[in-house]
Design a protein around this motif. Sequence first.
Motif, mmCIF file in Angstrom:
data_model
loop_
_atom_site.group_PDB
_atom_site.id
_atom_site.type_symbol
_atom_site.label_atom_id
_atom_site.label_comp_id
_atom_site.label_asym_id
_atom_site.label_seq_id
_atom_site.Cartn_x
_atom_site.Cartn_y
_atom_site.Cartn_z
ATOM 1 N N ALA A 112 0.847 -1.193 0.000
ATOM 2 C CA ALA A 112 0.000 0.000 0.000
ATOM 3 C C ALA A 112 0.880 1.239 0.000
ATOM 4 O O ALA A 112 2.005 1.216 0.503
ATOM 5 C CB ALA A 112 -0.919 0.026 1.222
ATOM 6 N N GLY A 113 0.357 2.312 -0.565
ATOM 7 C CA GLY A 113 1.026 3.594 -0.488
ATOM 8 C C GLY A 113 0.648 4.289 0.806
ATOM 9 O O GLY A 113 0.222 3.661 1.782
ATOM 10 N N ALA A 114 0.804 5.607 0.832
ATOM 11 C CA ALA A 114 0.425 6.381 2.015
ATOM 12 C C ALA A 114 -1.094 6.506 2.080
ATOM 13 O O ALA A 114 -1.738 6.877 1.099
ATOM 14 C CB ALA A 114 1.075 7.765 1.961
ATOM 15 N N LEU A 115 -1.660 6.205 3.249
ATOM 16 C CA LEU A 115 -3.105 6.134 3.420
ATOM 17 C C LEU A 115 -3.588 7.121 4.476
ATOM 18 O O LEU A 115 -2.867 7.445 5.424
ATOM 19 C CB LEU A 115 -3.516 4.719 3.858
ATOM 20 N N THR A 116 -4.820 7.569 4.326
ATOM 21 C CA THR A 116 -5.456 8.323 5.390
ATOM 22 C C THR A 116 -5.765 7.361 6.541
ATOM 23 O O THR A 116 -5.697 6.131 6.391
ATOM 24 C CB THR A 116 -6.768 8.962 4.911
ATOM 25 N N GLU A 117 -6.132 7.919 7.689
ATOM 26 C CA GLU A 117 -6.454 7.058 8.828
ATOM 27 C C GLU A 117 -7.607 6.105 8.506
ATOM 28 O O GLU A 117 -7.569 4.927 8.872
ATOM 29 C CB GLU A 117 -6.803 7.904 10.048
ATOM 30 N N GLU A 118 -8.623 6.613 7.825
ATOM 31 C CA GLU A 118 -9.764 5.762 7.496
ATOM 32 C C GLU A 118 -9.360 4.664 6.512
ATOM 33 O O GLU A 118 -9.781 3.503 6.648
ATOM 34 C CB GLU A 118 -10.900 6.607 6.914
ATOM 35 N N GLU A 119 -8.554 5.020 5.522
ATOM 36 C CA GLU A 119 -8.066 4.024 4.564
ATOM 37 C C GLU A 119 -7.191 2.988 5.269
ATOM 38 O O GLU A 119 -7.261 1.792 4.970
ATOM 39 C CB GLU A 119 -7.285 4.709 3.449
ATOM 40 N N LEU A 120 -6.355 3.456 6.198
ATOM 41 C CA LEU A 120 -5.491 2.538 6.939
ATOM 42 C C LEU A 120 -6.326 1.562 7.755
ATOM 43 O O LEU A 120 -6.029 0.368 7.817
ATOM 44 C CB LEU A 120 -4.556 3.335 7.853
ATOM 45 N N LYS A 121 -7.383 2.061 8.377
ATOM 46 C CA LYS A 121 -8.242 1.188 9.180
ATOM 47 C C LYS A 121 -8.864 0.088 8.327
ATOM 48 O O LYS A 121 -8.871 -1.087 8.717
ATOM 49 C CB LYS A 121 -9.334 2.016 9.862
ATOM 50 N N ARG A 122 -9.355 0.469 7.144
ATOM 51 C CA ARG A 122 -9.953 -0.544 6.253
ATOM 52 C C ARG A 122 -8.894 -1.530 5.759
ATOM 53 O O ARG A 122 -9.151 -2.738 5.669
ATOM 54 C CB ARG A 122 -10.628 0.141 5.061
ATOM 55 N N PHE A 123 -7.716 -1.015 5.448
ATOM 56 C CA PHE A 123 -6.643 -1.865 4.931
ATOM 57 C C PHE A 123 -6.204 -2.883 5.980
ATOM 58 O O PHE A 123 -6.036 -4.075 5.685
ATOM 59 C CB PHE A 123 -5.454 -0.999 4.505
ATOM 60 N N VAL A 124 -6.011 -2.419 7.217
ATOM 61 C CA VAL A 124 -5.585 -3.321 8.287
ATOM 62 C C VAL A 124 -6.674 -4.343 8.596
ATOM 63 O O VAL A 124 -6.388 -5.526 8.808
ATOM 64 C CB VAL A 124 -5.216 -2.518 9.550
ATOM 65 N N ALA A 125 -7.927 -3.912 8.625
ATOM 66 C CA ALA A 125 -9.033 -4.843 8.888
ATOM 67 C C ALA A 125 -9.089 -5.938 7.844
ATOM 68 O O ALA A 125 -9.252 -7.120 8.174
ATOM 69 C CB ALA A 125 -10.352 -4.082 8.939
ATOM 70 N N ALA A 126 -8.929 -5.565 6.568
ATOM 71 C CA ALA A 126 -8.954 -6.563 5.494
ATOM 72 C C ALA A 126 -7.768 -7.501 5.591
ATOM 73 O O ALA A 126 -7.900 -8.725 5.395
ATOM 74 C CB ALA A 126 -8.965 -5.858 4.143
ATOM 75 N N ALA A 127 -6.594 -6.962 5.913
ATOM 76 C CA ALA A 127 -5.393 -7.802 6.037
ATOM 77 C C ALA A 127 -5.526 -8.769 7.182
ATOM 78 O O ALA A 127 -5.119 -9.936 7.075
ATOM 79 C CB ALA A 127 -4.163 -6.909 6.219
ATOM 80 N N ASN A 128 -6.094 -8.320 8.291
ATOM 81 C CA ASN A 128 -6.263 -9.204 9.448
ATOM 82 C C ASN A 128 -7.204 -10.359 9.138
ATOM 83 O O ASN A 128 -7.016 -11.474 9.608
ATOM 84 C CB ASN A 128 -6.784 -8.414 10.642
ATOM 85 N N VAL A 129 -8.236 -10.082 8.344
ATOM 86 C CA VAL A 129 -9.174 -11.139 7.950
ATOM 87 C C VAL A 129 -8.454 -12.184 7.113
ATOM 88 O O VAL A 129 -8.607 -13.405 7.316
ATOM 89 C CB VAL A 129 -10.363 -10.558 7.177
ATOM 90 N N GLU A 130 -7.629 -11.744 6.180
ATOM 91 C CA GLU A 130 -6.906 -12.662 5.309
ATOM 92 C C GLU A 130 -5.918 -13.499 6.112
ATOM 93 O O GLU A 130 -5.748 -14.695 5.876
ATOM 94 C CB GLU A 130 -6.171 -11.882 4.216
ATOM 95 N N VAL A 131 -5.213 -12.868 7.076
ATOM 96 C CA VAL A 131 -4.245 -13.599 7.894
ATOM 97 C C VAL A 131 -4.952 -14.641 8.753
ATOM 98 O O VAL A 131 -4.483 -15.761 8.918
ATOM 99 C CB VAL A 131 -3.457 -12.611 8.795
ATOM 100 N N ALA A 132 -6.118 -14.243 9.308
ATOM 101 C CA ALA A 132 -6.865 -15.170 10.152
ATOM 102 C C ALA A 132 -7.360 -16.366 9.358
ATOM 103 O O ALA A 132 -7.456 -17.473 9.856
ATOM 104 C CB ALA A 132 -8.016 -14.443 10.804
#
Length: 305
Positions: A285-305
Amino acid sequence: MARGHCPVSDRGGSPPLRSAGQALTPVFMLTIDSASRWGRRASDKGATAPADPQRDRVLEGVIADEQIDVLFQPLIEPGTGRIVGAEALARSPISTGAQQLFARAGAAGLSERLSRFVQRKALRSAASWNGPLNNLGLSINILPADISRPGFDTWLLREIKAAGIDPERITGEITESALLVDQNAVVERLTRLRSAGIRIAVDDFGTGYASLAYLISLPLDAIKIDRGLVTDIVGGERDRIVVRALIHLARELDLDVVVEGVETTGQLALLAEWGCDLYQGFLGAGALTEEELKRFVAAANVEVA
C-alpha cells in the motif's frame, strides 16, 4: 515496528556501545545519509555550504494554520501479510510529497518547526486509534536537526506522554547525517529515547556513504534498506548479492530489517526468503489516510486469520 508489537526479536536493553573503529574497518562503505535525499551528500567533493534561509511566508502560514496532513504507509510482514505498524508521512497542498515539502522547509529554515508539527500530529492520531488499529506501531521520522538539538529527547518524551501513547509503540527513524555534528551527544539522546521504550531505526540505508561501523556504535533496533537497492534484485545478480548480504549482516547484529520500495511479487518473494522482517511499498500500500489505513488493516487481518 514497536517492542511488544513486532513478531521479531525483542531486545529489552541498549546494546553495548563500541568505538566506530572497533571490529569493523570502514573499507566497505554504505549509506545511511539523509542529506542526499534533499541535496548533496556531505561527503561530495565540491559541496558548498547551505545557503542562508529565505523566508517562506506561504509555508509559515501553512504550518501555523495546520494545513499539513499526516498519512500513514503500512509496515507489512512479508510471509503473512500482517500489518504491524505504519510510518507517518507529511502531505500538503503546496507540495507534491514529503521530500519536496521538507526541502522547501529546509530552504526557509523551517525544518524543525515542520518536523515537530508532524511528529506531534502523528503521535496524537495514533494515540486515538482503536478497532483494527488498536496497538498498531507508529514510525516517525527524526531529522538530523531534531536529534542534534539539545533537549529534543526531553521534548519528544513529553509529547509522547501528553498524547497518551505507549512509547513501546513508537519507532524513531534517523539518518547517519544526524551524527555529523556531535555523535556522542546524539548517541546519548538516542540511548535515552531507547531506554524509554522507543525503538530506533536507521532510515534510507543505501543512499549515501557511511561506515558500517555505525551499525555497532549506535543504539539501534533496525535498519531500513533503501528502495534504490531493491529495484533490480530480481534481474540483477549484484543487486541480489548486496541486499542478501545486508539482511544477513543485520541478522548477525541482532537488528530487524525493513525494506522500502517493494513493488513486485518477485521482489517480495526474494526478501521473504532472505529473512526480511517487514516491508513497505506500493505492492502492499502507499500512504493512506487514517480511514483508509483502518480498512486496509481490517482486510489484512481477515486474510491472515
